[in-house]
Write an enzyme that holds these catalytic residues in place. Structure first.
Site, PDB file in Angstrom:
ATOM      1  N   HIS A  52     -19.617  61.469  28.749  1.00 17.08           N
ATOM      2  CA  HIS A  52     -18.454  61.483  27.853  1.00 17.08           C
ATOM      3  C   HIS A  52     -18.316  60.175  27.088  1.00 17.08           C
ATOM      4  O   HIS A  52     -17.249  59.876  26.564  1.00 17.08           O
ATOM      5  CB  HIS A  52     -17.184  61.779  28.653  1.00 17.08           C
ATOM      6  CG  HIS A  52     -17.215  63.112  29.329  1.00 17.08           C
ATOM      7  ND1 HIS A  52     -17.233  64.300  28.637  1.00 17.08           N
ATOM      8  CD2 HIS A  52     -17.300  63.448  30.642  1.00 17.08           C
ATOM      9  CE1 HIS A  52     -17.288  65.310  29.489  1.00 17.08           C
ATOM     10  NE2 HIS A  52     -17.345  64.808  30.727  1.00 17.08           N
TER      11      HIS A  52
ATOM     12  N   GLU B 170     -16.484  48.795  42.793  1.00 17.93           N
ATOM     13  CA  GLU B 170     -16.518  47.545  43.561  1.00 17.93           C
ATOM     14  C   GLU B 170     -17.845  46.812  43.338  1.00 17.93           C
ATOM     15  O   GLU B 170     -17.870  45.579  43.214  1.00 17.93           O
ATOM     16  CB  GLU B 170     -16.272  47.856  45.048  1.00 17.93           C
ATOM     17  CG  GLU B 170     -16.356  46.691  46.009  1.00 17.93           C
ATOM     18  CD  GLU B 170     -15.375  45.550  45.737  1.00 17.93           C
ATOM     19  OE1 GLU B 170     -14.506  45.673  44.885  1.00 17.93           O
ATOM     20  OE2 GLU B 170     -15.539  44.503  46.386  1.00 17.93           O
TER      21      GLU B 170
ATOM     22  N   ARG C 203      -8.531  28.232  46.379  1.00 18.37           N
ATOM     23  CA  ARG C 203      -7.311  28.668  45.705  1.00 18.37           C
ATOM     24  C   ARG C 203      -7.264  28.209  44.250  1.00 18.37           C
ATOM     25  O   ARG C 203      -6.396  28.633  43.481  1.00 18.37           O
ATOM     26  CB  ARG C 203      -6.089  28.113  46.437  1.00 18.37           C
ATOM     27  CG  ARG C 203      -5.941  28.603  47.845  1.00 18.37           C
ATOM     28  CD  ARG C 203      -4.704  28.019  48.480  1.00 18.37           C
ATOM     29  NE  ARG C 203      -3.512  28.573  47.870  1.00 18.37           N
ATOM     30  CZ  ARG C 203      -2.856  29.630  48.336  1.00 18.37           C
ATOM     31  NH1 ARG C 203      -3.273  30.231  49.421  1.00 18.37           N
ATOM     32  NH2 ARG C 203      -1.785  30.078  47.735  1.00 18.37           N
TER      33      ARG C 203
ATOM     34  N   TRP D 279      -5.304  25.517  39.634  1.00 19.51           N
ATOM     35  CA  TRP D 279      -5.851  26.615  38.833  1.00 19.51           C
ATOM     36  C   TRP D 279      -4.921  26.692  37.625  1.00 19.51           C
ATOM     37  O   TRP D 279      -3.772  27.093  37.738  1.00 19.51           O
ATOM     38  CB  TRP D 279      -5.832  27.915  39.630  1.00 19.51           C
ATOM     39  CG  TRP D 279      -6.505  29.047  38.932  1.00 19.51           C
ATOM     40  CD1 TRP D 279      -7.839  29.342  38.932  1.00 19.51           C
ATOM     41  CD2 TRP D 279      -5.882  30.067  38.137  1.00 19.51           C
ATOM     42  NE1 TRP D 279      -8.079  30.471  38.178  1.00 19.51           N
ATOM     43  CE2 TRP D 279      -6.901  30.928  37.679  1.00 19.51           C
ATOM     44  CE3 TRP D 279      -4.574  30.334  37.754  1.00 19.51           C
ATOM     45  CZ2 TRP D 279      -6.646  32.039  36.865  1.00 19.51           C
ATOM     46  CZ3 TRP D 279      -4.320  31.438  36.941  1.00 19.51           C
ATOM     47  CH2 TRP D 279      -5.343  32.275  36.507  1.00 19.51           C
TER      48      TRP D 279
ATOM     49  N   LYS E  44      -8.930  32.414  44.515  1.00 20.17           N
ATOM     50  CA  LYS E  44      -8.541  33.406  45.508  1.00 20.17           C
ATOM     51  C   LYS E  44      -7.018  33.361  45.644  1.00 20.17           C
ATOM     52  O   LYS E  44      -6.407  32.340  45.384  1.00 20.17           O
ATOM     53  CB  LYS E  44      -9.196  33.055  46.846  1.00 20.17           C
ATOM     54  CG  LYS E  44      -9.378  34.264  47.719  1.00 20.17           C
ATOM     55  CD  LYS E  44     -10.442  34.030  48.745  1.00 20.17           C
ATOM     56  CE  LYS E  44     -10.625  35.253  49.600  1.00 20.17           C
ATOM     57  NZ  LYS E  44     -11.417  36.294  48.966  1.00 20.17           N
TER      58      LYS E  44
ATOM     59  N   ASN F  88       2.957  24.928  42.988  1.00 20.83           N
ATOM     60  CA  ASN F  88       2.169  26.147  42.847  1.00 20.83           C
ATOM     61  C   ASN F  88       3.132  27.219  42.356  1.00 20.83           C
ATOM     62  O   ASN F  88       4.180  27.415  42.955  1.00 20.83           O
ATOM     63  CB  ASN F  88       1.584  26.509  44.228  1.00 20.83           C
ATOM     64  CG  ASN F  88       0.864  27.846  44.243  1.00 20.83           C
ATOM     65  OD1 ASN F  88       0.517  28.380  43.194  1.00 20.83           O
ATOM     66  ND2 ASN F  88       0.645  28.373  45.430  1.00 20.83           N
ATOM     67  N   GLY F  89       2.771  27.887  41.265  1.00 20.72           N
ATOM     68  CA  GLY F  89       3.658  28.917  40.716  1.00 20.72           C
ATOM     69  C   GLY F  89       3.870  28.678  39.235  1.00 20.72           C
ATOM     70  O   GLY F  89       3.100  27.949  38.592  1.00 20.72           O
TER      71      GLY F  89
HETATM   72  C1  F6R Z   1     -12.521  40.408  44.013  1.00 22.03           C
HETATM   73  C2  F6R Z   1     -11.291  39.906  44.570  1.00 22.03           C
HETATM   74  C3  F6R Z   1     -10.012  40.235  43.880  1.00 22.03           C
HETATM   75  C4  F6R Z   1      -8.922  40.525  44.922  1.00 22.03           C
HETATM   76  C5  F6R Z   1      -7.568  40.717  44.239  1.00 22.03           C
HETATM   77  C6  F6R Z   1      -6.492  41.096  45.237  1.00 22.03           C
HETATM   78  O1  F6R Z   1     -13.608  40.034  44.778  1.00 22.03           O
HETATM   79  O2  F6R Z   1     -11.293  39.227  45.549  1.00 22.03           O
HETATM   80  O3  F6R Z   1     -10.153  41.301  43.006  1.00 22.03           O
HETATM   81  O4  F6R Z   1      -9.284  41.661  45.637  1.00 22.03           O
HETATM   82  O5  F6R Z   1      -7.195  39.544  43.583  1.00 22.03           O
HETATM   83  O6  F6R Z   1      -6.383  40.122  46.225  1.00 22.03           O
HETATM   84  P1  F6R Z   1      -5.699  40.422  47.611  1.00 22.03           P
HETATM   85  O7  F6R Z   1      -6.527  41.413  48.332  1.00 22.03           O
HETATM   86  O8  F6R Z   1      -5.630  39.114  48.301  1.00 22.03           O
HETATM   87  O9  F6R Z   1      -4.351  40.984  47.294  1.00 22.03           O
END
Ligand code: F6R
Length: 613
Positions: free
Chosen positions: A509, A486, A27, A79, A608, A105-106
């Protein structure tokens, strides 16, 4: 984004807090710290011991004395949002007298005005963070009851928060509060836990209570009490977590991302399990909370999501439109929220999120709901905010995804979209026979993904060959265009190589100007009506001296012959090729990152679960 832990009970808190932080490291991982209510017998003082370190949890673990004795405390992995990465800005933050310590957090939006007010009262700030104001505010209001002081402090705060708080004068008590950032209570046997997500407590308890926005909780070893924004006590709903501890271990793999890539045959199987009615060629989606009539009345689909989940949404919308014949569009959540969207009746909104906590997606979804829209969640994390606030939905059951780069959640989200497409299509034009055929092809996907993974060695060799290039193009058309996006996202986020995903028909283009012998193009060649067109685009790149790595059906000998390098994937109906095509791209990104010595699971600057806007 930022992880919080809290423990009160008979065991030594520091070890439990640090172990919990390790589980939450994905996180945020720029600095970490703990605050422990030190036992009276401990030489260090009958107060709070705060230890913080810059870097990963490993450096915090080293800094915590083995003999630190204390049975209640809070922890944080950061973070950074406000203030650079250093020890002072790391959490926990304490007030000037070291009586109160908080983790947060926030984002506190009005922290500057609060800081000015508190400085005027004589309080001295140590850090550049927005979070430190919470510690001083709580101390300012403290009059023997930590919960009352935190509640008084909350009245001043504007912004989002998950907060954990301890006071040296109230041994064994932790107080937490939630508004927009997740917080979960873990109910143990004579011990209690607080954390941003259940992974932190899975080793100790599976009985959890998810706090709602506006709620405040007090925890003691044998008891906890939740109250809402109106100060009314709340009857807690104890949920049972089904994830096993094994699922958050690496189980012999070098890193989580590798494990999660190779887990996909199983995770896709889980997403499909029990949801396929082969007899009638139907999908069984029990959690939509919509009657058949209500679902049938939906005239269009809109997806709200971010990052990888948005890419899954792009694939999903393509499927819904081409197969179920309903207009469908996927929108970036961060854009939708602020553009005053028109929410038309008869629109099915889908909020797609692995974590279920992404702030952009959550706020966009709330905006749609405020305007009367029906929003279904497609989420992985059970009990997450998006899952709980949506009107119904589909859990994708990929299991915990720990690596910051999303892989298995993506393919499980795809599986959910295929099922939903089938449901919608069978309500409209799709025949029983075509529905059964669609299901039999979907059933075969885990096996095809397993075969796609067998190209591991070839892809590793290609990663070795190409990883020193500084730019890449990823190109596809139709259903494979989002897969190209992706693939490019995966490569840039974990290897830090610049990569652009583009619709193959668009390169002429503009982006074709980038093509040179040093800029490889990765082509996704489908086996349908777009094959010839894609091959033409591939030849345009070759004609300009650009190296081409092509990914196509193992039967496509023509593409194999034209490309500089060729990755075969198992042949299947082109409608299902997103599954087989994404696997080599995930592996390619993974092996490039490995080759370049990157931290695959915890790439720089990322975290994440992005719970800030
Ligand atoms: C890329 C990745 C991010 C998440 C994005 C949304 O590998 O993990 O782009 O996909 O931050 O996260 P979620 O799916 O948890 O809403």
């Amino acid at each position: 984004m930022c992880g919080i832990t809290g423990y009160t009970g008979p065991k030594q808190a520091s070890r439990i807090l640090v172990d919990g932080l390790k589980r939450l490291e994905y996180r945020g991982y720029d600095s970490a710290g703990i605050a422990v209510q030190t036992d009276p017998a401990d030489q260090r003082a009958n107060a709070l011991t705060v230890i913080k370190r810059v870097g990963k949890i490993a450096s915090l673990r080293q800094a915590v004395p083995k003999d630190l004795s204390g049975h209640c405390g809070i922890g944080h992995t950061r973070w950074a949002t406000h203030g650079e990465v250093n020890e002072v800005n790391a959490h926990p933050h304490a007030d000037g007298s070291n009586r109160i310590a908080i983790v947060h957090n926030g984002i506190i939006e009005n922290y500057l005005s609060l800081k000015g007010m508190l400085e005027h009262e004589g309080m001295v700030f140590a850090s550049q963070t927005d979070s430190e104001v919470i510690a001083h505010l709580v101390a300012y209001h403290y009059d023997g009851d930590l919960e009352a002081a935190l509640k008084a402090a909350l009245k001043h705060l504007k912004g989002t928060f998950g907060i954990g708080c301890v006071c040296s004068q109230e041994p064994g008590r932790i107080v937490g509060a939630r508004n927009g950032s997740p917080l979960v209570v873990g109910v143990g046997d004579g011990e209690m836990f607080l954390a941003s997500d259940v992974n932190a407590m899975l080793a100790h308890t599976k009985r959890v209570v998810y706090l709602n926005d506006g709620e405040v909780v007090s925890l003691w070893p044998h008891d906890f009490r939740i109250s809402d924004g109106d100060d009314q006590s709340v009857d807690p709903k104890i949920d049972h977590v089904t994830w096993e501890l094994d699922a958050i271990e690496k189980e012999g793999f070098g890193c989580y991302m590798e494990k999660e890539i190779f887990e996909q045959p199983d995770s896709i199987e889980r997403a499909l399990k029990g949801r396929m009615d082969s007899e009638y060629g139907l999908a069984k989606l029990g959690g939509l909370n919509l009657s058949k009539k209500e679902l049938h009345a939906m005239q269009r689909v809109r997806v709200i999501a971010a990052g990888t989940s948005w890419h899954a949404g792009l694939v999903g919308c393509h499927l819904v439109e081409s197969i179920a014949r309903l207009p469908a569009l996927a929108e970036l959540a961060s854009e939708l929220r602020y553009r005053n969207p028109v929410v038309e009746p008869g629109t099915l909104y889908l909020s797609v999120s692995q974590s279920g906590e992404t702030a952009d997606t959550l706020y966009a979804m709330r905006e749609v709901q405020r305007r009367g829209g029906t929003v279904l969640g497609i989420c992985n994390v059970v009990g997450s905010t998006i899952a709980r606030e949506s009107d119904g939905g589909i859990y994708v059951h990929s299991g915990p995804e720990i690596a910051v780069a999303s892989t298995k959640a993506f393919t499980s989200q795809l599986a959910a979209f295929y099922l939903l497409t089938l449901s919608l299509a069978r309500m409209h034009d799709m025949s029983h026979h075509d529905g059964s055929l669609f299901l039999s092809q979907l059933k075969a996907i885990p096996g095809l993904v397993k075969r796609a993974l067998e190209q591991r060695d070839l892809i590793q060799a290609l990663a070795k060959k190409y990883c020193h290039c500084s730019d890449f193009l990823f190109l596809g058309r139709g259903l494979l265009y989002p897969i190209a996006l992706e693939g490019a996202l995966k490569l840039k986020e974990i290897s830090y190589i610049h990569a652009e995903g583009y619709a193959a028909g668009e390169i002429k283009h503009g982006p074709i100007a980038l093509v040179s012998p040093q800029t490889p193009s990765v082509f996704l060649v489908p086996n349908d009506h777009l094959r010839e067109k894609t091959i033409t685009n591939l030849k345009e790149i070759k004609a300009r001296g650009g190296p081409v790595i092509a990914i196509a059906s193992e039967k496509d000998l023509e593409v194999a012959a034209i490309a500089d390098d060729f990755i075969p994937v198992p042949d299947c109906d082109s409608r299902f090729q997103p599954f087989t095509m994404i696997v080599p791209l995930q592996l390619f990104a993974y092996f490039c990152a490995l080759e370049l010595g990157r931290d695959v699971d915890q790439p720089r600057n990322l975290a994440k679960s992005v719970t800030v806007e």
